[in-house]
Design a protein around this motif. Structure first.
Motif, PDB file in Angstrom:
ATOM      1  N   ARG A   1       4.847   3.572   2.655  1.00 30.10           N
ATOM      2  CA  ARG A   1       4.713   2.305   1.954  1.00 30.10           C
ATOM      3  C   ARG A   1       4.584   1.183   2.976  1.00 30.10           C
ATOM      4  O   ARG A   1       5.497   0.947   3.766  1.00 30.10           O
ATOM      5  CB  ARG A   1       5.924   2.073   1.055  1.00 30.10           C
ATOM      6  CG  ARG A   1       6.020   3.054  -0.115  1.00 30.10           C
ATOM      7  CD  ARG A   1       7.285   2.843  -0.923  1.00 30.10           C
ATOM      8  NE  ARG A   1       8.483   3.160  -0.125  1.00 30.10           N
ATOM      9  CZ  ARG A   1       9.730   2.917  -0.529  1.00 30.10           C
ATOM     10  NH1 ARG A   1       9.955   2.335  -1.691  1.00 30.10           N
ATOM     11  NH2 ARG A   1      10.763   3.260   0.233  1.00 30.10           N
TER      12      ARG A   1
ATOM     13  N   GLN B   1       6.734  -1.597   7.310  1.00 31.88           N
ATOM     14  CA  GLN B   1       6.805  -0.355   6.540  1.00 31.88           C
ATOM     15  C   GLN B   1       8.184  -0.266   5.884  1.00 31.88           C
ATOM     16  O   GLN B   1       9.215  -0.537   6.517  1.00 31.88           O
ATOM     17  CB  GLN B   1       6.579   0.842   7.459  1.00 31.88           C
ATOM     18  CG  GLN B   1       6.654   2.183   6.743  1.00 31.88           C
ATOM     19  CD  GLN B   1       6.559   3.367   7.709  1.00 31.88           C
ATOM     20  OE1 GLN B   1       6.598   3.176   8.919  1.00 31.88           O
ATOM     21  NE2 GLN B   1       6.465   4.570   7.171  1.00 31.88           N
TER      22      GLN B   1
ATOM     23  N   GLN C   1       7.417   9.116   1.663  1.00 30.31           N
ATOM     24  CA  GLN C   1       6.427   8.180   1.151  1.00 30.31           C
ATOM     25  C   GLN C   1       6.000   7.263   2.288  1.00 30.31           C
ATOM     26  O   GLN C   1       6.781   6.970   3.191  1.00 30.31           O
ATOM     27  CB  GLN C   1       7.005   7.312   0.033  1.00 30.31           C
ATOM     28  CG  GLN C   1       7.499   8.075  -1.185  1.00 30.31           C
ATOM     29  CD  GLN C   1       7.999   7.117  -2.250  1.00 30.31           C
ATOM     30  OE1 GLN C   1       7.230   6.362  -2.828  1.00 30.31           O
ATOM     31  NE2 GLN C   1       9.300   7.156  -2.497  1.00 30.31           N
TER      32      GLN C   1
ATOM     33  N   TRP D   1       0.834  -1.191   0.000  1.00 29.93           N
ATOM     34  CA  TRP D   1       0.000   0.000   0.000  1.00 29.93           C
ATOM     35  C   TRP D   1       0.879   1.255   0.000  1.00 29.93           C
ATOM     36  O   TRP D   1       1.753   1.394   0.856  1.00 29.93           O
ATOM     37  CB  TRP D   1      -0.887   0.051   1.244  1.00 29.93           C
ATOM     38  CG  TRP D   1      -1.996  -0.969   1.279  1.00 29.93           C
ATOM     39  CD1 TRP D   1      -3.196  -0.916   0.650  1.00 29.93           C
ATOM     40  CD2 TRP D   1      -1.999  -2.192   2.029  1.00 29.93           C
ATOM     41  NE1 TRP D   1      -3.954  -2.016   0.948  1.00 29.93           N
ATOM     42  CE2 TRP D   1      -3.242  -2.821   1.789  1.00 29.93           C
ATOM     43  CE3 TRP D   1      -1.063  -2.812   2.867  1.00 29.93           C
ATOM     44  CZ2 TRP D   1      -3.586  -4.045   2.367  1.00 29.93           C
ATOM     45  CZ3 TRP D   1      -1.406  -4.024   3.440  1.00 29.93           C
ATOM     46  CH2 TRP D   1      -2.642  -4.623   3.190  1.00 29.93           C
ATOM     47  N   ASN D   2       0.665   2.136  -0.973  1.00 28.72           N
ATOM     48  CA  ASN D   2       1.239   3.478  -0.941  1.00 28.72           C
ATOM     49  C   ASN D   2       0.116   4.414  -0.517  1.00 28.72           C
ATOM     50  O   ASN D   2      -0.809   4.676  -1.294  1.00 28.72           O
ATOM     51  CB  ASN D   2       1.770   3.883  -2.315  1.00 28.72           C
ATOM     52  CG  ASN D   2       3.013   3.082  -2.685  1.00 28.72           C
ATOM     53  OD1 ASN D   2       3.849   2.818  -1.836  1.00 28.72           O
ATOM     54  ND2 ASN D   2       3.105   2.688  -3.939  1.00 28.72           N
TER      55      ASN D   2
END
Length: 886
Positions: A481, A528, A479, A456-457
């Motif tokens: 992620r 993550q 970001q 998932w971004n």
């Protein structure tokens, strides 16, 4: 438009009625006893007039509709009786009773091929008595047989009961599913259609098992039994749309080979989830009550949703070989490769807020299924089956979601890869030991491996919410992620032994011994990926699971079945000993319990065409390993789940009442059912919301839900018009724990359809009607109501001998009563087919989504949200195809 259609239907109905004379009466033997299922054929002297056909009902009544002032030769025939023939020129309605006399010497009896032969649970149709040569596929033939109907989806019903097995010359066609056969077997290859109710592939088990299966056996013409036949088709459309298909069939008395292939990008799906269920394999009906193994979760690969774009490659081959009088070898291989695009806009109503969501998906699915069957019969009283099945599928899914509420906007890009393996090995044995005892045994091993990887971004607001819930996420990154790796492995071994003890014709005792052993392992790892490519593992935040479930179910059962008059009763009980261990890194749960599960079955057979059935069962169900995992794992971009290792079994009452009535004499087909389920203990999700995100768990509640429903359909033929009424009602009430508060939810769904279908010989076959669907949902203080009004028209017309026009039109009036929103849209499709008599070539023009609509609209209700969804669909497609019949 509807008024015009009604006018024409009434006009043609009146015209037809005014030209017709009704001939009816009773058929009896010489002792005045009514003779049921006698064939009555009226052959006109004028070859331009169609033959009329009827067969008598249980009271010996028959009815023919003949054209006035035309001369017919009427033939009345029944096995064991002398055939009677006479000429008739009706000028008005008349009553004519007929008496048949028993054959004096049946060995020298002249055999007459009857249109329909009825013998106990079997109906045999001689199809050449009903077809005119314009039929292309098996489904076109079936639609012309009395009491047989074929749905748009390829499901076949006979006298209101669904056909569950399809055979060709006594051999299963691609595992027994009906759709591939009715859509692809050429009409001109069919000689007879045989329908077998209460079907069991082991003949000597037929009267012992309570099989609900109905089989349809397609008997091929003699010139197709040593011949290669089939057809090929290729088409090109507007833009870059295309379609090609190949259907090849090779039959000899000992070898059958079938191949079906399809390539297209017009959204046509040859193989759907319903078809997949028919390829699950499974065991004989003798063991149905002991097995609930579904053979792997492949449903996500076969969802037949409306799509914005689609590209399909499909191929399937089925081979059956009779190697000797005792051994048959068969197998099939299926391959499906799909690329799909989807786009949906959804309004989700939660308990305290609403969400607007846009979801775009790009999916690649690859599915392969292979199966090998060995059937060995050393003699007429013993049968062995060995079945091996392998299924493999992969999915690559990229989706982007934009979610907005009053408080925040989240955007999430998801990349997912998923692989599934399933292996199923089965060995079965059946033996008729004596007139009193028949034995059956089975051992079934299944292995499942399910391994999804998800990335998932996500937006920062999404990260902050997750952090507030379980505090594992470092949000100070450019970001966000999130990576999840999962694996679920399952080993299941089932063994069952049954003894069918026949005390006498009307009294049976059945005993069962069996054992189910399961071992399941669930692994999840959430983490993550930071900006510097290092990994922030979520273990310290309560995530990441390694859970093992070992489960054993030893059971024994005894049932007593007896028959008296029109009644059949079967009652008994299964006693289960459940023993299970849940092993996790920081805990061990070990439990053992005994559960008694009674059941009752009652069948009232008033006659062959009127039946009433009642079933009651006390049932139980255990959770799978993923719901026992006691640490967190991500379910989706906005949902965190933690299981409950202390879950025990659900316990619920289940009852069903079913009534069916069929009368060819009255042109009547009626079936109705009532279902009731009440959970004494049951699983329910508990949900805690933090904005759009949610924390979900599962608990066992007392009396968590109650469901009941009604469903029925009535078909009535009057002259050359068939009237249809169908309806259903479902009421579901259940409790839901949301934010630590219990709420009562009520889900009501209503649906009814009224339609009229013309059955004229020289006039288009038209069905037009009206359908209304209502969804009424209540969750706590939130009420939602959706109404869809849907008038529709279907058309099929053969004209100038060589042309066939087909079309369908549906108008949707969709209303969200709660928000006062309304949408109207129309979906229409049409095709024109041309094939000159005796020519192998054919041509076809097809148009999909003629009005170029952009979306369809629907609603649904889940445990804690109500959804109103727009699903965007493919634009208009116009396709020109050329086909060749081998």
């Amino acid at each position: 438009m509807k008024k015009i259609l009604y006018f024409f239907i009434l006009l043609f109905s009146f015209k037809t009625f005014s030209q017709k004379a009704r001939v009816n009466g009773f058929i009896t033997d010489s002792l005045k006893n009514a003779l049921p299922y006698v064939n009555v054929i009226a052959r006109p002297m004028d070859s331009a007039i169609n033959m009329a056909f009827s067969f008598s009902d249980e009271q010996g009544r028959y009815r023919l509709e003949l054209i006035k002032n035309n001369t017919y030769t009427v033939t009345v025939s029944m096995m064991g009786f002398e055939t009677k023939s006479f000429e008739l020129t009706p000028t008005d309605n008349l009553t004519k009773n007929i008496v048949l006399f028993e054959s004096k010497n049946q060995l020298e009896e002249v055999v007459i091929e009857l249109p329909v032969i009825i013998k106990q649970d079997t109906i045999i149709y001689n199809t050449d008595k009903f077809v005119n040569g314009n039929e292309r596929k098996l489904k076109n033939v079936l639609k012309k047989l009395p009491g047989v109907e074929v749905s748009r989806e390829g499901e076949v019903t006979v006298q209101g009961k669904k056909v569950t097995k399809l055979l060709v010359d006594g051999k299963k066609f691609f595992g027994g599913g009906t759709k591939l056969g009715v859509e692809n077997i050429p009409a001109d290859a069919v000689d007879k259609v045989e329908v077998i109710d209460n079907y069991n592939e082991v003949a000597f088990l037929k009267d012992l098992t309570d099989s609900e299966d109905m089989a349809m056996n397609i008997q091929l013409k003699e010139d197709k039994k040593r011949f290669l036949f089939g057809d090929i088709e290729a088409g090109k459309g507007n833009e870059a749309y295309y379609k090609s298909s190949t259907n090849l069939f090779y039959y000899t008395p000992k070898t059958n080979v079938n191949f079906i292939g399809n390539l297209n990008n017009i959204g046509e799906k040859t193989f759907t989830f319903k078809d997949y269920l028919n390829f699950q394999g499974g065991v004989n009906a003798a063991f149905n009550e002991n097995f609930n193994w579904r053979g792997g979760d492949f449903s996500q690969f076969l969802e037949n949703k409306d799509l914005l774009g689609s590209r399909q490659r499909f191929g399937a081959i089925n081979i059956t070989k009779t190697t000797s009088d005792k051994l048959d070898v068969s197998g099939y291989a299926i391959f499906s490769h799909n690329n799909t695009l989807s786009f949906r806009e959804t309004l989700n109503e939660y308990t305290a807020f609403t969400e607007n969501k846009e979801a775009q998906g790009n999916v690649k699915d690859v599915l392969g299924i292979g199966k090998l069957n060995l059937e060995y019969a050393p003699n007429n009283n013993e049968q062995f089956y060995l079945r091996s099945q392998l299924k493999r599928s992969t999915r690559y899914d990229t989706s982007s979601v934009l979610s907005s509420t009053d408080s925040q906007v989240n955007s999430i890009l998801t990349n997912r890869s998923l692989g599934v393996w399933n292996v199923n090995q089965n060995i079965e044995w059946h033996k008729k030991q004596s007139k009193k005892h028949t034995f059956s045994a089975v051992a079934n091993y299944a292995f499942d491996n399910y391994s999804p990887n998800t990335m998932w971004n996500a937006s920062q607001s999404f990260a902050q919410t997750i952090q507030a819930m379980v505090n594992p996420v470092d949000v100070n990154q450019n970001q966000l992620r999130l990576l999840q790796i999962q694996e679920k492995k399952q080993h299941h071994l089932y063994t069952v032994f049954k003894d069918f003890w026949v005390l006498n014709r009307n009294n049976h005792i059945y005993t069962t011994l069996g054992n189910t052993h399961q071992q399941e392992k669930f692994i999840s790892n959430d983490s993550q990926i930071l900006d510097d490519s290092s990994i922030n593992n979520f273990t310290s935040g309560g995530f990441n699971n390694s859970t093992v479930l070992r489960f054993n179910d030893f059971f024994a059962g005894v049932h007593y079945k007896f028959r008296t008059g029109i009644f059949t009763f079967k009652q008994g009980v299964f006693l289960h000993n459940y023993n299970w261990r849940v092993v996790q890194s920081n805990s061990l749960v070990h439990k053992n319990k005994w559960v008694a599960l009674p059941d009752v079955f009652v069948n009232i057979e008033f006659n062959k065409s009127k039946k009433l059935k009642f079933n009651y069962n006390l049932k139980t169900n255990f959770s799978d390993v993923s719901k026992l995992a006691n640490r967190f794992y991500l379910q989706s971009y906005n949902s965190v789940f933690r299981g409950n290792e202390n879950l025990e079994n659900e316990l619920f009452h289940s009852a069903r009442l079913f009534y069916s009535r069929f009368s060819l004499y009255r042109g009547l087909m009626l079936h109705a059912s009532a279902n009731y389920t009440k959970k004494v203990r049951g699983f329910r999700s508990t949900v805690d919301f933090d904005g759009i995100n949610r924390f979900v768990s599962v608990n066992l509640f007392d009396n968590p839900d109650e469901n009941w429903g009604l469903r029925g359909s009535l078909h009535k033929k009057i002259n050359k018009i068939r009237y249809k009424v169908q309806g259903s009602y479902r009421n579901s009430t259940f409790i839901q724990q949301v934010n630590n508060s219990l709420t009562n939810n009520v889900n009501k769904n209503y649906s009814y359809t009224l339609s009229t279908e013309t059955l004229f010989d020289k006039f288009p076959r038209i069905e037009f009607g009206y359908k209304q669907s209502i969804g009424d949902y209540k969750s706590g203080a939130t009420n939602s109501k959706f109404v869809t009004n849907e008038p529709f028209v279907d058309l099929e017309y053969t004209f100038l001998n060589d042309f066939t026009l087909k079309g369908n039109y549906n108008y949707y009036d969709y209303k969200n009563k709660t928000l006062g929103q309304q949408n109207n849209y129309s979906i229409a499709n049409a095709s024109l087919f041309y094939q000159k008599e005796d020519s192998p070539w054919n041509f076809k023009i097809t148009a999909q989504n003629i009005f170029n609509e952009t979306f369809k609209q629907s609603n649904q209700f889940s445990d804690y949200l109500i959804s109103d969804t727009r699903t965007f669909i493919m634009p208009r497609v116009v396709l020109l195809s050329v086909g060749y019949k081998l």
